[in-house]
Design an enzyme around this catalytic site. Sequence first.
Site, PDB file in Angstrom:
ATOM      1  N   ASP A 124      -8.247  -5.881  -6.135  1.00  0.00           N
ATOM      2  CA  ASP A 124      -7.927  -4.770  -5.234  1.00  0.00           C
ATOM      3  C   ASP A 124      -8.696  -3.540  -5.709  1.00  0.00           C
ATOM      4  OD1 ASP A 124      -6.882  -2.820  -3.617  1.00  0.00           O
ATOM      5  OD2 ASP A 124      -4.783  -3.368  -3.944  1.00  0.00           O
ATOM      6  N   SER A 151       0.837  -1.190   0.000  1.00  0.00           N
ATOM      7  CA  SER A 151       0.000   0.000   0.000  1.00  0.00           C
ATOM      8  C   SER A 151       0.878   1.249   0.000  1.00  0.00           C
ATOM      9  CB  SER A 151      -0.968  -0.039   1.188  1.00  0.00           C
ATOM     10  OG  SER A 151      -2.004   0.902   1.017  1.00  0.00           O
ATOM     11  N   HIS A 157      -6.675  -6.076  -1.473  1.00  0.00           N
ATOM     12  CA  HIS A 157      -5.554  -5.211  -1.145  1.00  0.00           C
ATOM     13  C   HIS A 157      -4.503  -5.975  -0.365  1.00  0.00           C
ATOM     14  CE1 HIS A 157      -3.698  -1.339  -0.920  1.00  0.00           C
ATOM     15  NE2 HIS A 157      -3.707  -1.287   0.395  1.00  0.00           N
TER      16      HIS A 157
END
Length: 785
Positions: free
Chosen positions: A349, A237, A380
Amino acid sequence: MSPSRAGTQCSRFRRLTTLLLVPVMAGGIATLSATSASAAPAPAPAPAPAPVIPSFVDGLSQAVFTKTAAQWIRQELWVESNVDSDFDGKKDLVHIDVTRVPETNTDGLKVPVIMELSPYYAGGSDVANWNVDHEVGNPPTSKAPAPTPARKNTSPKISSIYESTWVPRGFAVVHAEGFGSGYSEGCPTSGGTNESLAGKAVVDWLNGRAVAYTSTARTTTMTADWATGSVGMMGTSYNGTLPIGVASTGVQGLDAIVPISAISDWYDYYRANGAVRAPGGYQGEDLDVLADYVHTRADLAVCQPVIDDLRAKEDRKTGDSNAFWKERDYLANADKIKAATLVAHGLNDWNVMTKNASALYEKLKANNVPHQIYLHQGGHGGAPTDTLLNRWFTKYLYKVDNGVQDRPKAYIVRENNVLTEYPEWPDAAAKKVSLALNPAAEANTVGGLAFTRSGTGTEKLVDDASKKALVYATATSSPNRLLYKTAPLTQAVRLSGTPTISLNLAISKPKANLTAVLVQLSDTAAPKIITRGWMDPENRTSISASTPVTPGTFYQFNFDFQPKDYVFPVGTRIGVMVLSSDNEYTVRPAAGTELTLNPAKSTVNLPLVGGSAALADALGTTTPGGTYQVITAAVAGGSLALTSPSQAPVVMNPVTLTGIDQITTGSLNPMKVVDSRGVNGTWNLTGQVSDFASSTGSILGDNLGWNPTATVIAGTLPVAPGEETVVQAGGVATPGAGLGSAKTLCSAPSGSSSGSANCGGALNLGIPGSARLGQYSAILTLTLI
């Protein structure tokens, strides 16, 4: 399947040491003496243990060093950067910790580094998102301020992530806190240049080019004499985004990165083709919200003006790209990325969407940077397998020739959870397949999706953002969406790449959302959303500028879906759904805006493995060699060219001096731009003039202005939806602020440049009241790129 081994090899770094032991026991006390020839020989001393050194088997680093964390060397330091983002007059310090094996102290062993840079270590605040229930283009101007965060203590140890895996393999692990978080100085800017420079500073320190201190007092320095200078960065991320940013600085020594679910362009994280679009699960989040969340340094007031500036510049009103957003596009500097990159992303995602991975990967391929991609069926997060990671870091940090550069480039966890290797991604056999949207026989039901067009007339939907897209896909009838589907598939069909759509629409209001959804439909199972795309209709020609929409006027809207790799199973149908607002992602205006679609001028384009022949075969009713034939035609590309039908000088109207400023006029010789490259390219024609000179004086080039015009040279043949030539006139330049610097005469937006256009315009030359009489001339240089 699991990656195969790349051959067996075992290589070691060797050191020579000398050990001298001469123990002689006398009365229980150790002394040094000579022994007589007649004395019994002393027993040979036990050999010293061999020093532990990095080891590799089958091209993989082995965990031969101690796994006992208490024996590792730990350091806490502050690295000095070259930026002052909190404007306190001092260069910002980056707080880091270092973990390495004891041999780096005792044996002089030098090791490479795996680093994670993160603004999350110290936690975050419970910051409110923006309200999204408002009309498009009319966002709220304020929201609740961020509360004081409950900061986690990150001193002296920031984190332990990656240590248990990589330290025993002979890598040092460094954790670094992002600017404005924890014990780092500086301010968070959600992808701003300063954040990349924070990571660059640490890489520089590991290579002896920057200074690190043992405290924020900046009195005692510490070097990284234990480091080889070879650095890898990895994270998920935001923590995976920052390695891309650091790599885009071109810093020497950053040799490998593994961005997992990472952002490559922050505009594509919070916007989509001009639309204000949230990351999945975080409706109403934006750059300022994220900066507020990670802002955990002790003295919060220092960075509040910086975060307020983010709020002012992010522009939730138009959604247009601008210089503020372009600063956060790492791919603008993709030519500086030299680090071998293993991209990892979840195909489902919806937080950091797949376009961020795909766009980065395409740049890596184009620039011949060592690359691989790992795609999985999750959302994710989700790192590559340990074997993929180990082989990558062993090759590019320890420089072991394990053949990873010759292995397949793409690793995809398929729908049955099997890891499958492919030579490259997207699949080279994937070809664009264009399908027509055919109107439904009955209003509000489901139309057809086919190779050929059928039916006539327009179709209408009424925006209602109160329901999720999946609800509309499930409904057999709805006035709030348009839905089209193929016949059932008799064979599986694989999608690999980025689908696009071209819609011919009229909108009842000047502002609206536009959403397209690719769905899997079945007569026996619930629908499944495969991918989505969004657009602000005012950004139909450029993401950088809004062009007003006239209600009731039909326009062509061309935009992309999120990239995907997916296999449609036997028995399912491929479907396309058109919505206005998307409850989970776009702003949510009041219901009632009407969108009228002309299906005859609307097309969806799908990158399918095997192309049209594979889909035609899968649809079963019209197979190649039967009642359907696949016809191919090779079309070669040409060049981008600029010509003018006249080489005569442009003569401005004569002027008689009056002692005050005047304007004289003329017309630019028309210029013809021909783009026969046949690609989804763009071009920009600019002009810049020299100063005007005569035998008696000069007139500055900035006094020449223009009012550009641009027209498409249209042919007589019909053009596929979304492939029309589009040309835009440049902005007006006024005398005094004119062509002394380069200005755009005309341009073609990305994806619409093919074809021919005429560009020209009126010229206006300002004559200062103090000008000298004479015959003036200048050179106007026109440049097409």
